[in-house]
Design an enzyme around this catalytic site. Structure first.
Site, PDB file in Angstrom:
ATOM      1  N   GLY A 118       0.774  -1.244   0.000  1.00 13.07           N
ATOM      2  CA  GLY A 118       0.000   0.000   0.000  1.00 13.07           C
ATOM      3  C   GLY A 118       0.800   1.286   0.000  1.00 13.07           C
ATOM      4  O   GLY A 118       0.339   2.309  -0.503  1.00 13.07           O
ATOM      5  N   ASP A 124       0.848   3.318   4.338  1.00 12.16           N
ATOM      6  CA  ASP A 124      -0.220   4.018   3.619  1.00 12.16           C
ATOM      7  C   ASP A 124      -1.292   4.485   4.602  1.00 12.16           C
ATOM      8  O   ASP A 124      -1.738   5.620   4.573  1.00 12.16           O
ATOM      9  CB  ASP A 124      -0.833   3.110   2.528  1.00 12.16           C
ATOM     10  N   ASP A 150      -4.908   1.804  10.581  1.00 14.39           N
ATOM     11  CA  ASP A 150      -6.333   1.553  10.832  1.00 14.39           C
ATOM     12  C   ASP A 150      -6.469   1.074  12.286  1.00 14.39           C
ATOM     13  O   ASP A 150      -6.663   1.871  13.198  1.00 14.39           O
ATOM     14  CB  ASP A 150      -6.800   0.525   9.801  1.00 14.39           C
ATOM     15  N   LYS A 202      -6.809   6.463  10.804  1.00 12.23           N
ATOM     16  CA  LYS A 202      -8.225   6.410  11.203  1.00 12.23           C
ATOM     17  C   LYS A 202      -8.264   6.378  12.727  1.00 12.23           C
ATOM     18  O   LYS A 202      -8.218   5.291  13.315  1.00 12.23           O
ATOM     19  CB  LYS A 202      -8.883   5.131  10.663  1.00 12.23           C
ATOM     20  N   PHE A 261     -13.833   2.743   4.515  1.00 15.50           N
ATOM     21  CA  PHE A 261     -12.910   2.002   3.654  1.00 15.50           C
ATOM     22  C   PHE A 261     -12.527   2.877   2.465  1.00 15.50           C
ATOM     23  O   PHE A 261     -13.381   3.421   1.776  1.00 15.50           O
ATOM     24  CB  PHE A 261     -13.576   0.705   3.170  1.00 15.50           C
TER      25      PHE A 261
END
Ligand code: 5GP
Length: 184
Positions: free
Chosen positions: A53, A109, A112, A140, A161
Site C-alpha cells: 500500500g 499508507d 487503521d 483512522k 474504507f
C-alpha cells in the site's frame, strides 16, 4: 497529459466518492517531506516502505526530500481481500538492510487498527536501531485498537474504507491518483 479522475467510481454494486483530491495529497506529502528533511538533517535515515500500500506515498515522499537516505521495504499480509481488518499479520518480505544503530523511518499508507505497524515496529526495535519513527499518509483515529505513536500523519480520516493512491480494493484501484471512500 492525464485526464482528471471522476468524483465517483463504481465498483460492482458499490460506489466510492472522492475523499482527498490528488492536488491536496501532493501538497500534504510535500509538507511532510519538508518536516522530515529538517528532522533527519545529517542523519542518513533508512526509509522503509510497508508494501504494497505505501509504494506511491513512499515514492512521492522520497522525491520531495532534500536529504540523503537509503530505501528498503517490508511486506506483510493482513487483510486478504476483505474490507475489515482481521488483525492477523504475517511476514512476507523481510528487510535487506542492516538496521543496527541506524535511524529508521517506517512509511505506511494507512494506520487503521494500528496492529500491523505495532507488529513491525516491535520487529525493528529488536534489531537495535538508533531510532524508529513512523510516517503514515492516513490515520483512522476511531479504529485504533493499539496505542501507537505516529510521528508524521498526512490526514486523519473517518472510519471508512478507502481506495486509491496505493490503497487497493481486491488488489485493484491502487493506481488512482486521488483517494476515494466507500459511500455509506
Ligand atoms: P491495521 O493493521 O492498522 O489495521 O491495517 C493496516 C493495513 O490495512 C494498511 O497498511 C492497509 O494495507 C490495510 N487497510 C486498512 N484500512 C484500509 C482501507 O480503508 N482501505 C484499504 N484499501 N486498505 C486498508
Amino acid at each position: 497529459m492525464c485526464k482528471n479522475e471522476a468524483n465517483i467510481i463504481k465498483v460492482g454494486n458499490e460506489e466510492f466518492e472522492i475523499l482527498l483530491h490528488e492536488n491536496e495529497i501532493q501538497k500534504r506529502v510535500k509538507e511532510l517531506a519538508e518536516i522530515i528533511t529538517e528532522d533527519y538533517h545529517g542523519k542518513l535515515p533508512i526509509i522503509i516502505g510497508i508494501l504494497n500500500g505505501s509504494f506511491i506515498f513512499m515514492s512521492d515522499l522520497v522525491k520531495y526530500l532534500s536529504i540523503q537516505c537509503e530505501i528498503d521495504f517490508f511486506k506483510l499480509s493482513s487483510y486478504g481481500d476483505e474490507k475489515i481488518s482481521s488483525g492477523k499479520v504475517k511476514m512476507l518480505k523481510d528487510l535487506n538492510a542492516d538496521i543496527n544503530d541506524r535511524n529508521i523511518l517506517l512509511v505506511e499508507d494507512i494506520v487503521d487498527t494500528g496492529l500491523s505497524i505495532s507488529y513491525i515496529k516491535n520487529i525493528i526495535v529488536s534489531s537495535n536501531p538508533a531510532s524508529v519513527k513512523i510516517a503514515t499518509l492516513l490515520l483512522k483515529p476511531e479504529s485504533l485498537k493499539q496505542k501507537i505513536d505516529v510521528d508524521y500523519v498526512g490526514f486523519e480520516i473517518p472510519n471508512r474504507f478507502v481506495i486509491g493512491y496505493g490503497l487497493d480494493y481486491a488488489q485493484k484501484y491502487r493506481n488512482l491518483r486521488s483517494i476515494y471512500a466507500l459511500k455509506q
